[in-house]
Enzyme design. Structure first.
Site, PDB file in Angstrom:
ATOM      1  N   ASN A  85     -68.269  88.567 102.553  1.00  0.00           N
ATOM      2  CA  ASN A  85     -68.176  88.923 103.968  1.00  0.00           C
ATOM      3  C   ASN A  85     -69.240  89.941 104.416  1.00  0.00           C
ATOM      4  OD1 ASN A  85     -67.255  91.444 103.076  1.00  0.00           O
ATOM      5  ND2 ASN A  85     -65.125  90.810 103.148  1.00  0.00           N
TER       6      ASN A  85
ATOM      7  N   ARG B 263     -54.510  84.187  96.372  1.00  0.00           N
ATOM      8  CA  ARG B 263     -54.180  85.585  96.039  1.00  0.00           C
ATOM      9  C   ARG B 263     -53.521  86.253  97.247  1.00  0.00           C
ATOM     10  NH1 ARG B 263     -57.876  88.629  98.756  1.00  0.00           N
ATOM     11  NH2 ARG B 263     -57.183  90.602  97.874  1.00  0.00           N
TER      12      ARG B 263
ATOM     13  N   GLU C  68     -69.634  91.674  98.738  1.00  0.00           N
ATOM     14  CA  GLU C  68     -68.590  90.712  99.016  1.00  0.00           C
ATOM     15  C   GLU C  68     -69.214  89.655  99.927  1.00  0.00           C
ATOM     16  OE1 GLU C  68     -64.311  92.524  98.712  1.00  0.00           O
ATOM     17  OE2 GLU C  68     -65.280  93.279 100.515  1.00  0.00           O
TER      18      GLU C  68
ATOM     19  N   ASP D  21     -69.751  98.887 108.251  1.00  0.00           N
ATOM     20  CA  ASP D  21     -70.030  98.857 106.807  1.00  0.00           C
ATOM     21  C   ASP D  21     -70.278  97.436 106.301  1.00  0.00           C
ATOM     22  OD1 ASP D  21     -67.411  98.013 106.904  1.00  0.00           O
ATOM     23  OD2 ASP D  21     -66.633  99.533 105.517  1.00  0.00           O
TER      24      ASP D  21
ATOM     25  N   GLY E  89     -54.635  92.224 100.294  1.00  0.00           N
ATOM     26  CA  GLY E  89     -54.333  93.646 100.139  1.00  0.00           C
ATOM     27  C   GLY E  89     -54.309  94.371 101.477  1.00  0.00           C
ATOM     28  N   THR E  90     -54.685  93.690 102.555  1.00  0.00           N
ATOM     29  CA  THR E  90     -54.759  94.365 103.852  1.00  0.00           C
ATOM     30  C   THR E  90     -53.883  93.722 104.921  1.00  0.00           C
ATOM     31  OG1 THR E  90     -56.629  93.014 104.526  1.00  0.00           O
ATOM     32  CG2 THR E  90     -57.156  95.108 103.481  1.00  0.00           C
TER      33      THR E  90
ATOM     34  N   ASP F  31     -69.646  94.914 111.518  1.00  0.00           N
ATOM     35  CA  ASP F  31     -68.222  94.935 111.857  1.00  0.00           C
ATOM     36  C   ASP F  31     -67.920  96.236 112.618  1.00  0.00           C
ATOM     37  OD1 ASP F  31     -68.288  96.769 109.790  1.00  0.00           O
ATOM     38  OD2 ASP F  31     -66.377  96.142 108.944  1.00  0.00           O
TER      39      ASP F  31
ATOM     40  N   SER G 181     -61.840  99.373 110.745  1.00  0.00           N
ATOM     41  CA  SER G 181     -62.907  98.418 110.459  1.00  0.00           C
ATOM     42  C   SER G 181     -62.933  97.229 111.411  1.00  0.00           C
ATOM     43  CB  SER G 181     -62.732  97.970 109.007  1.00  0.00           C
ATOM     44  OG  SER G 181     -63.719  97.092 108.628  1.00  0.00           O
TER      45      SER G 181
HETATM   46  C1  LIG Z   1     -61.324  87.563 101.683  1.00  0.00           C
HETATM   47  C2  LIG Z   1     -61.727  88.852 102.290  1.00  0.00           C
HETATM   48  O1  LIG Z   1     -62.699  88.878 103.047  1.00  0.00           O
HETATM   49  N1  LIG Z   1     -61.002  89.925 101.988  1.00  0.00           N
HETATM   50  C3  LIG Z   1     -61.291  91.256 102.543  1.00  0.00           C
HETATM   51  C4  LIG Z   1     -60.009  91.962 102.915  1.00  0.00           C
HETATM   52  O2  LIG Z   1     -59.228  92.110 101.755  1.00  0.00           O
HETATM   53  P1  LIG Z   1     -57.879  91.312 101.468  1.00  0.00           P
HETATM   54  O3  LIG Z   1     -57.290  91.994 100.279  1.00  0.00           O
HETATM   55  O4  LIG Z   1     -58.303  89.906 101.189  1.00  0.00           O
HETATM   56  O5  LIG Z   1     -57.039  91.379 102.702  1.00  0.00           O
HETATM   57  O6  LIG Z   1     -60.307  93.247 103.433  1.00  0.00           O
HETATM   58  C5  LIG Z   1     -60.946  94.112 102.480  1.00  0.00           C
HETATM   59  C6  LIG Z   1     -61.126  95.463 103.127  1.00  0.00           C
HETATM   60  O7  LIG Z   1     -61.962  95.425 104.234  1.00  0.00           O
HETATM   61  C7  LIG Z   1     -62.271  93.503 102.033  1.00  0.00           C
HETATM   62  O8  LIG Z   1     -62.831  94.319 101.054  1.00  0.00           O
HETATM   63  C8  LIG Z   1     -62.024  92.087 101.502  1.00  0.00           C
HETATM   64  O9  LIG Z   1     -63.230  91.454 101.212  1.00  0.00           O
HETATM   65 MG   LIG Z   2     -65.645  97.671 107.855  1.00  0.00          MG
END
Ligand SMILES: CC(=O)N[C@H]1[C@@H](OP(=O)(O)O)O[C@H](CO)[C@@H](O)[C@@H]1O
Ligand SMILES: [Mg+2]
Length: 547
Positions: A378, A501, A376, A285, A504-505, A281, A66
């Site tokens: 973003n 928080r 979202e 997506d 997750g990535t 991006d 992504s």
């Molecule tokens: C604040 C933020 O933009 N977080 C993003 C990011 O997740 P995080 O869990 O915050 O790392 O990556 C995800 C996957 O692309 C997306 O779904 C999400 O919106």
């Molecule tokens: Mg993407």
């Protein structure tokens, strides 16, 4: 011969790096691309079992990272209707990715077969694709070995956007149903969305050129093909950042994530006041729009602005269609700007709920609504029409030409929207449709409400797993005492809101803050980040700007 007799031999060609622990997170597996060979091979094995567990329906595998750096890559599985892999299978993915030996890989497969009651005589079917990353071919080969090891009926869709692969999967699995989703080809995708767009804008005044920043990713060649298929001045585009051939350019200083995070245009783009700009991006997506006003001030129209635009348009059409019991709702995450949430609740008077971060969570909430728009902040999202909404549209009996037109437009909008997943190209056509039909500039769209100044920071800590949240991630339950400190900081600022928080990535903790003014917002964000660093094991040197 056992069904898994070839697995260990193939697996030996793709050994797991000993020092890495993989995790199937918010967006599947994602890390340095060349370390993912074993993981992608094993994802192929799991896709096969998942397909067999779904009576041979096609499962998708997408190789992409992504908006992340070009050296990264990732892999995620796509369920039969084009939705994200069912959550209960994510731990199987994590377990198999971390198996220490080839025999253990086989043991985990056998365990899943027994646990899920899978019939191994079913022929597995998998559709796969990748984005433009340099590690893509290596990982694709690893995937193909995984599929060969289980003798899967596999279809390679080449280099396409993530949402296109989701679309193909849905098309393949609905091909013999009473409502096929479309043709599972690039041309079929372009035809379905392109024709719906033209049906909706026909006869309206022509729009000006849309400037698209394609992040030097797979969206660039694909949006050019879409434009060629549409072949109409209603979709007149200028594609920038379309270099997918030169190494080192993907997502660098451009793309939706850059624009949203830095709240500024892609490097090298000078915005002309009055013109329309958007950014995808790296796997197309996500989408955000932006413009410059006459004073040269940059304005961002992010996922919140898109969802309010779309929800308003759908609500007005439902009203015009005379269908009284069809409700449009909006799903957001805690990252949605507070002004957008107030606008949806107080001005639009539409139901809205918060879901946890990650589109799969928003998708599931939107499924519960008749017509659910989810985005979202973003820029990742779409609209879902649930079966009851479809039935009401089918049953609607127009009493006037205006009602007939509104019903017809709702049907056509359903064809314009990629319901399987958020899709930059389909979302772009949706936004363009609404702007063309309303005769609006981006400034007119932007006038609905004014965003509160907001700020997103990262804090690197020793162990982000100690961070636990509740209430759609807006409150911390661990580490103890930290939430009370956040609350007392928030209380000091007008219109203050902040939450913490674990990402997750990425290996970091995220701090979001908003407040009535830019300086208050920054103060709040740095104060909360400082508290996180001090109370929860900040790693390395304390950043000087933290308060
Ligand atoms: C604040 C933020 O933009 N977080 C993003 C990011 O997740 P995080 O869990 O915050 O790392 O990556 C995800 C996957 O692309 C997306 O779904 C999400 O919106
Ligand atoms: Mg993407």
């Amino acid at each position: 011969m056992s069904a898994f007799s070839q697995v260990a031999e193939y697996s030996a060609k793709h050994p797991k790096p000993a020092d890495i622990t993989f995790e199937y997170g918010t967006a599947g597996f994602r890390t340095i691309g060349v370390t993912l060979e074993s993981t992608v091979f094993r994802a192929g094995l799991l896709a096969a079992l998942r397909s067999q567990s779904k009576q041979g329906q096609v499962i998708g595998v997408m190789i992409t990272a992504s908006h992340n750096h070009e050296r990264d890559n990732g892999v995620k599985l796509v369920d039969p209707m084009g939705e994200m892999l069912q959550q209960s299978w994510e731990s199987y993915c994590t377990d198999i990715a971390n198996a220490g030996s080839d025999d253990q890989v086989v043991d985990i497969l056998s365990y899943i077969v027994e646990k899920e009651g899978i019939d191994l005589s079913v022929r597995a079917k998998v559709a796969y694709a990748r984005d433009t990353r340099p590690s893509g071919p290596l990982l694709q080969k690893a995937l193909e070995d995984g599929l060969a090891a289980l003798d899967v009926d596999a279809a390679n869709f080449g280099i396409v956007t993530t949402p296109q692969l989701h679309y193909f999967v849905r098309c393949l699995n609905t091909a013999n149903s009473t409502s096929p989703y479309g043709e599972p080809t690039e041309a079929g995708y372009n035809k379905k969305y392109g024709q719906a767009f033209l049906r909706l804008v026909e006869g309206k005044p022509l729009p000006s050129t849309l400037h698209i920043d394609a992040a030097n990713g797979v969206g660039a060649p694909q949006v050019l093909k879409l434009a060629e298929a549409i072949g109409s001045p209603y979709f007149n585009i200028d594609v920038q950042n379309s270099d997918t051939a030169t190494l080192g350019k993907l997502n660098i200083d451009c793309g939706a994530d850059h624009v949203k995070s830095n709240q500024r245009p892609p490097a090298g783009t000078t915005l002309v006041p009055g013109e329309r700009y958007c950014s995808f991006d790296g796997d197309a997506d996500r989408i955000v729009y932006y413009y410059s006003d006459d004073n040269g001030v940059f304005h961002l129209l992010d996922g919140d602005k898109i969802s309010t635009l779309v929800a308003t348009y759908l609500r007005d059409l439902v009203t015009a269609a005379g269908i009284s019991d069809l409700q449009v709702g909006v799903v957001q995450t805690a990252y949605a700007n507070g002004s957008s949430t107030s606008y949806i609740k107080d001005t639009l008077r539409l139901p809205t709920v918060f879901a946890k971060t990650g589109v799969k969570n928003l998708h599931h909430e939107a499924e519960k609504m008749s017509i659910g728009a989810y985005f979202e902040a973003n820029g990742h999202g779409t609209v879902l029409f649930n079966p009851s909404a479809v039935a009401k549209l089918q049953a609607a009996r127009p009493e006037s030409p205006a009602q007939a037109d509104a019903i017809n437009r709702l049907w056509t909008l359903r064809d314009l929207i990629n319901e399987s997943v958020g899709d930059a190209m389909s979302d772009m056509l949706l936004v363009e449709t609404i702007l063309i039909c309303k005769g609006w500039t981006l400034e007119q769209w932007d006038a609905a409400y004014t965003d509160l100044p907001n700020c997103l920071l990262k804090v690197v800590v020793n162990d982000r797993s100690i961070f636990k949240t509740t209430d759609a991630e807006q409150q911390l339950t661990s580490p103890p005492g930290l939430q009370n400190v956040v609350n007392s900081l928030v209380a000091k600022f007008s219109k203050g809101r902040s939450f913490v928080r674990p990402s997750g990535t990425e290996d970091a903790v995220r701090v979001y803050a908003e407040a009535a003014s830019r300086s208050e917002c920054d103060q709040l964000a740095y104060a909360v980040a400082g508290a996180v660093f001090d109370m929860a094991g900040g790693r390395g040197e304390r950043p000087a700007e933290f308060l």
